[in-house]
Design a protein around this motif. Structure first.
Motif, PDB file in Angstrom:
ATOM      1  N   GLU A  87       0.778  -1.232   0.000  1.00 15.49           N
ATOM      2  CA  GLU A  87       0.000   0.000   0.000  1.00 15.49           C
ATOM      3  C   GLU A  87       0.808   1.280   0.000  1.00 15.49           C
ATOM      4  OE1 GLU A  87      -0.209  -2.140   4.041  1.00 15.49           O
ATOM      5  OE2 GLU A  87      -0.586  -2.642   1.946  1.00 15.49           O
ATOM      6  N   ASN A  88       2.128   1.224   0.212  1.00 16.11           N
ATOM      7  CA  ASN A  88       2.919   2.454   0.262  1.00 16.11           C
ATOM      8  C   ASN A  88       3.950   2.520  -0.870  1.00 16.11           C
ATOM      9  OD1 ASN A  88       3.515   4.970   1.530  1.00 16.11           O
ATOM     10  ND2 ASN A  88       5.316   4.060   2.502  1.00 16.11           N
ATOM     11  N   ILE A  89       3.754   1.744  -1.936  1.00 12.75           N
ATOM     12  CA  ILE A  89       4.682   1.745  -3.065  1.00 12.75           C
ATOM     13  C   ILE A  89       4.134   2.669  -4.152  1.00 12.75           C
ATOM     14  CG2 ILE A  89       5.792   0.344  -4.840  1.00 12.75           C
ATOM     15  CD1 ILE A  89       5.600  -2.020  -2.929  1.00 12.75           C
ATOM     16  N   PRO A  90       4.844   3.731  -4.516  1.00 11.11           N
ATOM     17  CA  PRO A  90       4.329   4.700  -5.492  1.00 11.11           C
ATOM     18  C   PRO A  90       4.402   4.160  -6.922  1.00 11.11           C
ATOM     19  CG  PRO A  90       6.531   5.334  -4.809  1.00 11.11           C
ATOM     20  CD  PRO A  90       6.161   4.130  -3.972  1.00 11.11           C
ATOM     21  N   LEU A  91       3.295   4.233  -7.646  1.00 16.09           N
ATOM     22  CA  LEU A  91       3.265   3.762  -9.030  1.00 16.09           C
ATOM     23  C   LEU A  91       4.201   4.568  -9.928  1.00 16.09           C
ATOM     24  CD1 LEU A  91      -0.539   3.055  -9.634  1.00 16.09           C
ATOM     25  CD2 LEU A  91       1.293   1.391  -9.330  1.00 16.09           C
ATOM     26  N   GLU A  92       4.418   5.830  -9.588  1.00 20.10           N
ATOM     27  CA  GLU A  92       5.236   6.683 -10.456  1.00 20.10           C
ATOM     28  C   GLU A  92       6.704   6.249 -10.479  1.00 20.10           C
ATOM     29  OE1 GLU A  92       4.443   9.186 -12.641  1.00 20.10           O
ATOM     30  OE2 GLU A  92       2.471   8.338 -12.247  1.00 20.10           O
ATOM     31  N   ALA A  93       7.124   5.447  -9.518  1.00 19.24           N
ATOM     32  CA  ALA A  93       8.518   4.988  -9.496  1.00 19.24           C
ATOM     33  C   ALA A  93       8.734   3.723 -10.316  1.00 19.24           C
ATOM     34  CB  ALA A  93       8.959   4.737  -8.055  1.00 19.24           C
ATOM     35  N   ILE A  94       7.657   3.113 -10.812  1.00 16.12           N
ATOM     36  CA  ILE A  94       7.738   1.786 -11.413  1.00 16.12           C
ATOM     37  C   ILE A  94       7.851   1.870 -12.931  1.00 16.12           C
ATOM     38  CG2 ILE A  94       6.592  -0.442 -11.662  1.00 16.12           C
ATOM     39  CD1 ILE A  94       5.118   0.153  -9.042  1.00 16.12           C
ATOM     40  N   GLU A  95       8.811   1.138 -13.488  1.00 16.03           N
ATOM     41  CA  GLU A  95       8.958   1.027 -14.939  1.00 16.03           C
ATOM     42  C   GLU A  95       8.171  -0.174 -15.480  1.00 16.03           C
ATOM     43  OE1 GLU A  95       9.828   1.792 -18.769  1.00 16.03           O
ATOM     44  OE2 GLU A  95      10.304   3.082 -17.056  1.00 16.03           O
ATOM     45  N   ARG A  96       8.288  -1.316 -14.803  1.00 17.26           N
ATOM     46  CA  ARG A  96       7.510  -2.487 -15.208  1.00 17.26           C
ATOM     47  C   ARG A  96       7.396  -3.447 -14.020  1.00 17.26           C
ATOM     48  NH1 ARG A  96      12.570  -4.366 -16.739  1.00 17.26           N
ATOM     49  NH2 ARG A  96      12.910  -6.615 -16.455  1.00 17.26           N
ATOM     50  N   ASN A 139     -12.366  13.086  -4.787  1.00 16.43           N
ATOM     51  CA  ASN A 139     -12.002  13.050  -3.362  1.00 16.43           C
ATOM     52  C   ASN A 139     -10.789  13.918  -3.063  1.00 16.43           C
ATOM     53  OD1 ASN A 139     -14.074  11.163  -2.597  1.00 16.43           O
ATOM     54  ND2 ASN A 139     -12.831   9.531  -3.500  1.00 16.43           N
ATOM     55  N   ALA A 140     -10.726  15.075  -3.752  1.00 17.20           N
ATOM     56  CA  ALA A 140      -9.648  16.043  -3.541  1.00 17.20           C
ATOM     57  C   ALA A 140      -8.274  15.399  -3.736  1.00 17.20           C
ATOM     58  CB  ALA A 140      -9.761  16.681  -2.157  1.00 17.20           C
ATOM     59  N   TYR A 141      -8.187  14.515  -4.720  1.00 16.62           N
ATOM     60  CA  TYR A 141      -6.919  13.858  -5.006  1.00 16.62           C
ATOM     61  C   TYR A 141      -6.029  14.775  -5.830  1.00 16.62           C
ATOM     62  CZ  TYR A 141      -3.537  10.496  -6.840  1.00 16.62           C
ATOM     63  OH  TYR A 141      -2.376   9.843  -7.180  1.00 16.62           O
ATOM     64  N   SER A 142      -4.754  14.813  -5.489  1.00 17.43           N
ATOM     65  CA  SER A 142      -3.784  15.559  -6.296  1.00 17.43           C
ATOM     66  C   SER A 142      -2.439  14.860  -6.195  1.00 17.43           C
ATOM     67  CB  SER A 142      -3.657  17.013  -5.829  1.00 17.43           C
ATOM     68  OG  SER A 142      -3.135  17.081  -4.515  1.00 17.43           O
ATOM     69  N   GLN A 143      -1.695  14.919  -7.281  1.00 17.11           N
ATOM     70  CA  GLN A 143      -0.353  14.340  -7.287  1.00 17.11           C
ATOM     71  C   GLN A 143       0.528  15.115  -8.241  1.00 17.11           C
ATOM     72  OE1 GLN A 143       0.891  10.641  -9.438  1.00 17.11           O
ATOM     73  NE2 GLN A 143       1.233   9.830  -7.380  1.00 17.11           N
ATOM     74  N   PHE A 144       1.756  15.341  -7.807  1.00 15.15           N
ATOM     75  CA  PHE A 144       2.764  15.922  -8.691  1.00 15.15           C
ATOM     76  C   PHE A 144       3.985  15.030  -8.653  1.00 15.15           C
ATOM     77  CE2 PHE A 144       6.589  18.452  -9.415  1.00 15.15           C
ATOM     78  CZ  PHE A 144       6.316  18.917 -10.694  1.00 15.15           C
ATOM     79  N   SER A 145       4.489  14.705  -9.822  1.00 23.26           N
ATOM     80  CA  SER A 145       5.703  13.900  -9.893  1.00 23.26           C
ATOM     81  C   SER A 145       6.625  14.488 -10.943  1.00 23.26           C
ATOM     82  CB  SER A 145       5.380  12.447 -10.233  1.00 23.26           C
ATOM     83  OG  SER A 145       4.785  12.343 -11.507  1.00 23.26           O
ATOM     84  N   ALA A 146       7.907  14.337 -10.720  1.00 22.28           N
ATOM     85  CA  ALA A 146       8.907  14.812 -11.673  1.00 22.28           C
ATOM     86  C   ALA A 146      10.113  13.901 -11.586  1.00 22.28           C
ATOM     87  CB  ALA A 146       9.319  16.253 -11.370  1.00 22.28           C
ATOM     88  N   GLY A 147      10.791  13.762 -12.689  1.00 22.01           N
ATOM     89  CA  GLY A 147      11.967  12.904 -12.693  1.00 22.01           C
ATOM     90  C   GLY A 147      12.871  13.221 -13.853  1.00 22.01           C
ATOM     91  N   VAL A 148      14.077  12.698 -13.768  1.00 26.42           N
ATOM     92  CA  VAL A 148      15.032  12.853 -14.857  1.00 26.42           C
ATOM     93  C   VAL A 148      15.897  11.606 -14.903  1.00 26.42           C
ATOM     94  CG1 VAL A 148      16.667  14.080 -13.361  1.00 26.42           C
ATOM     95  CG2 VAL A 148      16.843  14.306 -15.856  1.00 26.42           C
ATOM     96  N   GLY A 149      16.067  11.081 -16.085  1.00 33.86           N
ATOM     97  CA  GLY A 149      16.957   9.962 -16.306  1.00 33.86           C
ATOM     98  C   GLY A 149      17.943  10.339 -17.389  1.00 33.86           C
ATOM     99  N   ASN A 158      19.126   7.974 -12.664  1.00 27.68           N
ATOM    100  CA  ASN A 158      17.699   8.287 -12.697  1.00 27.68           C
ATOM    101  C   ASN A 158      17.253   8.743 -11.314  1.00 27.68           C
ATOM    102  OD1 ASN A 158      14.953   7.914 -14.236  1.00 27.68           O
ATOM    103  ND2 ASN A 158      14.632   7.106 -12.186  1.00 27.68           N
ATOM    104  N   VAL A 159      16.432   9.784 -11.271  1.00 23.75           N
ATOM    105  CA  VAL A 159      15.852  10.274 -10.025  1.00 23.75           C
ATOM    106  C   VAL A 159      14.381  10.601 -10.282  1.00 23.75           C
ATOM    107  CG1 VAL A 159      15.916  12.011  -8.215  1.00 23.75           C
ATOM    108  CG2 VAL A 159      18.045  11.254  -9.269  1.00 23.75           C
ATOM    109  N   ASP A 160      13.509  10.136  -9.420  1.00 27.30           N
ATOM    110  CA  ASP A 160      12.081  10.450  -9.473  1.00 27.30           C
ATOM    111  C   ASP A 160      11.616  10.886  -8.097  1.00 27.30           C
ATOM    112  OD1 ASP A 160      10.833   9.637 -12.187  1.00 27.30           O
ATOM    113  OD2 ASP A 160      12.071   7.904 -11.689  1.00 27.30           O
ATOM    114  N   ALA A 161      10.718  11.857  -8.065  1.00 28.86           N
ATOM    115  CA  ALA A 161      10.109  12.291  -6.811  1.00 28.86           C
ATOM    116  C   ALA A 161       8.626  12.522  -7.053  1.00 28.86           C
ATOM    117  CB  ALA A 161      10.770  13.566  -6.288  1.00 28.86           C
TER     118      ALA A 161
END
Length: 569
Positions: A87-96, A139-149, A158-161
C-alpha cells in the motif's frame, strides 16, 4: 527474467509470467498497486479501503503470505505479518512489473508457494530525459511527480520524486467487525523518491546502486468514531557489482535491504510501532553450457523485528544455496532448479522445480511443470501476544502446472490448468494451527489480439481453493474472475476501457459470511497536445458500484482523474 533468474525469452519459459509495462501503469491512475495487479490473469486482491489501506494479493488462490515481493531484486514486506506490503509503493517509481505464477521456492526460498511479484523501478538511459506529471481527481486527489533519467559514457542515472494527497472516503461501513465504524474520510498522503545510479568500470564490469523511499500518513478506523493516524515508511535499497569473469561466465554480487515501518501517531485501539527489516546478500553466477544456462548462487537473509510489542524471538537467519539450468533447442525448452534453505528456527528445507515446453507446431506450444515449496510461519503467527502459536511448523507444497498456447498473426490464446496441494496449511483463524492439507485447483483461459489499431485482451479464472479437512472454501477468494480490456489508438488519440468481474467470496473460514460479487468498469482517454505534452483522463468504477472485498470495508466509488504529462521524445 524473474521466472528463471536469468535472461530468457518470455515465449521460451515453462512457467506462466505476466509483464505489466509502463503504458499499463499509466492507465492505472486512480487505482492502487493491488488493483492494478488484480487485472492480471490468476491474481486477486482484498483491501481495507482505498489508497494507503492494508491490502493483500492472492496468486492462483494461495494465501497472501504465499507471495514474495521484490523491488529491484530486494525482498520487501512485513516479517511480522509474513506478507508483502503493497500500500505504500508509489506507481510513479515503477517502470515495469513481472508476475510469476506458481511455486518459486526453488528460486527465491520461503513464501513463494504462490508466486513472485518483482517491481523494476525506472532506470537511467543515455542522454538527458526529463519528465513531469500533475494529476487532480475525485475526493480532492492531487499528485505531482517529476523525474530525470540520463547518462553519458560510462555513467547512467535516474531520479524520481512524487507527492500525492488524497482526502479519501470512509473506509468502513456499519458491517465492519468489532464496531470499528467511523463515517469520516480516511485519506492518505505520501511523499516518495526513487534514485538509481550505474557506472561501467570497463566493457565487462559495472557497479550499480539504487534506493526507493516512501513516507505516508494513513488515516483509518480502529474503533467506534475513532480517527486513527499512522505514519508508514517504505525503504528498499540495493548495491551490486556485476560482470564477466570468463567468456560465458557472468557473476553478480548484490546487497539489498528492505525496511517497513508503521508508527502510530494517534491510535484508538491498536497502539504500537513496528519496524521489520530484511538484509539480503546474494552471489549469483550464470554459466553458458552445451545444455543451456547454468545458475549457481548462495544467499544470506536476516529478518528482524523492532516493535513496541514484545516478541519471544525477534530475529532469524536463512542461509541458502541454489542452482539450476534452463535452455532451448529447436522446438524444446526446459528448466530445472533446486534450492536448500537453512532456517535458524526451522532447520533445512530443500525445494525443486522441473519444467518442459514443446512447440507442437510453429504456432502451438505446450508446457508442463512440477514444483515444490515451503512457507515458514511469520513472527505474528508464532509469537504475537494472545494470538501466536510457537508450535507451528512450515507448510510444504506440491504444484503441477500444464498449459497450451496458440499464437498466430498477432493473436494468442492460452489455456492453463494448475493444482497446488499444501501440507501443514496454516489456518487464518484467531488461533493459527497446522491442518493436514489445503488443495487449490484452477483453470485460466486468456486471449490477446490486435485488429489494426485495436488491441483486445480477456482472461478468465476458475478456482476451487479448499481446506481439505473441512471441505470449506478458503476465505476471500473469488471462485471465478473475468478481466478484459480494449484499446484503440489513432493519430493523437488513444482511448480504452477495461472491466473486472469478481465472483462472490466468503469472508470467513466457516463459510458463513458471503460477500457479493461485483463488476467495475474503467475507461481512459489520452490526447497528445504536442509531441512532448499529453492530456490524460481516467474514469474508475464508472457505474459507481458499491462493493467490498473484506466485510465492512468500502471500495472506491466512481472517480475521475485528469493528468497533464510532459515527456520529451
Amino acid at each position: 527474467m524473474t521466472a528463471s533468474r536469468t535472461s530468457t525469452r518470455i515465449d521460451d519459459l515453462v512457467s506462466e509470467v505476466v509483464v505489466i509495462n509502463r503504458d499499463e501503469i499509466e492507465k492505472a491512475t486512480g487505482r492502487t498497486l493491488t488493483e492494478l495487479l488484480a487485472r492480471s490473469a490468476g491474481v486477486q486482491f482484498s483491501s481495507n479501503g482505498g489508497n494507503g489501506k492494508a491490502s493483500s494479493i492472492y496468486i492462483r488462490g494461495t494465501e497472501a503470505r504465499h507471495t514474495i515481493l521484490l523491488i529491484d531484486g530486494v525482498s520487501y514486506g512485513s516479517a511480522t505479518l509474513g506478507t508483502p506490503v503493497w500500500e505504500n509503493i508509489p506507481l510513479e517509481a515503477i517502470e515495469r512489473i513481472e508476475v510469476l505464477k506458481g511455486p518459486a521456492s526453488s528460486l527465491y526460498g520461503s513464501h513463494a508457494a504462490g508466486g513472485v511479484v518483482q517491481i523494476f523501478t525506472r532506470q537511467g538511459q543515455q542522454g538527458f530525459n526529463p519528465r513531469a506529471k500533475v494529476t487532480v481527481g475525485s475526493n480532492a486527489y492531487s499528485q505531482f511527480s517529476a523525474g530525470v533519467g540520463g547518462g553519458a559514457g560510462a555513467l547512467a542515472y535516474n531520479v524520481d520524486a512524487s507527492a500525492s494527497r488524497d482526502r479519501g472516503f470512509s473506509a468502513t461501513n456499519p458491517a465492519v467487525p468489532f464496531g470499528n465504524y467511523n463515517p469520516d474520510r480516511d485519506g492518505f498522503n505520501q511523499n516518495a523518491v526513487n534514485a538509481n545510479l550505474s557506472y561501467k568500470i570497463n566493457s565487462d564490469w559495472r557497479v550499480l546502486g539504487g534506493a526507493l523511499y516512501a513516507d505516508g500518513i494513513n488515516r483509518f478506523d480502529d474503533g467506534p468514531n475513532r480517527d486513527t493516524r499512522a505514519r508508514v515508511q517504505t525503504q528498499a535499497a540495493n548495491a551490486s557489482v556485476e560482470g564477466k569473469v570468463l567468456p560465458g561466465w557472468q557473476t553478480t554480487l548484490r546487497f539489498g535491504q528492505g525496511s517497513d515501518t508503521s508508527h502510530a501517531i494517534v491510535s484508538g485501539f491498536l497502539p504500537g510501532d513496528f519496524t521489520t527489516r530484511q538484509d539480503q546478500l546474494t552471489w549469483q553466477n550464470t554459466v553458458d553450457t552445451p545444455v543451456g544456462v547454468a545458475l549457481l548462487g548462495v544467499e544470506g537473509l536476516t529478518q528482524s523485528v523492532d516493535s513496541s510489542t514484545q516478541y519471544t524471538v525477534s530475529r532469524r537467519r536463512i542461509a541458502s544455496y541454489f542452482g539450476g539450468i534452463n535452455g532451448t533447442y529447436g522446438a524444446h525448452s526446459w528448466q530445472g532448479n533446486v534450492r536448500h534453505d537453512s532456517n535458524s528456527q526451522f532447520g533445512g528445507n530443500t525445494t525443486g522445480f522441473a519444467g518442459y515446453g514443446y512447440k507442437i507446431t510453429p504456432n502451438l506450444r505446450a508446457h508442463a511443470s512440477y514444483g515444490t515449496s515451503f512457507v515458514a510461519p511469520s513472527f505474528n503467527q508464532l509469537y504475537f501476544p494472545n494470538f501466536g502459536n510457537p508450535l507451528l511448523q512450515p507448510e510444504h507444497g506440491r504444484n503441477v502446472d500444464v498449459g497450451v498456447t496458440y499464437s498466430q498473426a498477432g493473436h494468442s490464446v492460452k489455456l492453463v490448468h494448475f493444482e497446488n496441494k499444501i501440507r501443514g496449511f496454516i489456518t487464518s483463524t484467531t488461533a493459527p494451527t497446522n491442518i493436514p492439507r489445503a488443495k487449490i485447483d484452477g483453470w485460466t483461459v486468456g486471449y490477446n489480439g490486435r485488429f489494426g489499431n485495436v488491441t483486445v485482451r480477456a482472461d478468465y479464472d476458475k478456482l476451487d481453493p479448499k481446506n481439505e479437512l473441512t471441505g470449506k472454501i478458503l476465505p476471500r477468494r473469488n471462485r471465478e474472475q473475468l478481466s478484459a480490456g480494449v484499446d484503440y489508438a489513432v493519430g493523437a488519440w488513444s482511448v480504452g476501457a477495461s472491466v473486472l468481474h469478481a465472483g462472490s467470496r466468503f469472508d470467513n473460514t466457516a463459510n458463513t459470511t458471503l460477500i457479493a460479487g461485483y463488476t467495475t468498469i474503467d475507461a481512459n482517454v489520452d490526447f497528445k497536445l504536442t509531441q512532448d505534452l499529453t492530456l490524460q483522463a481516467r474514469g474508475v468504477n464508472l457505474t459507481n458500484k458499491d462493493y467490498q472485498t473484506i466485510l465492512g470495508y468500502n471500495q472506491p466509488g466512481r472517480g475521475v482523474f485528469v493528468s497533464l504529462r510532459y515527456q520529451p521524445k
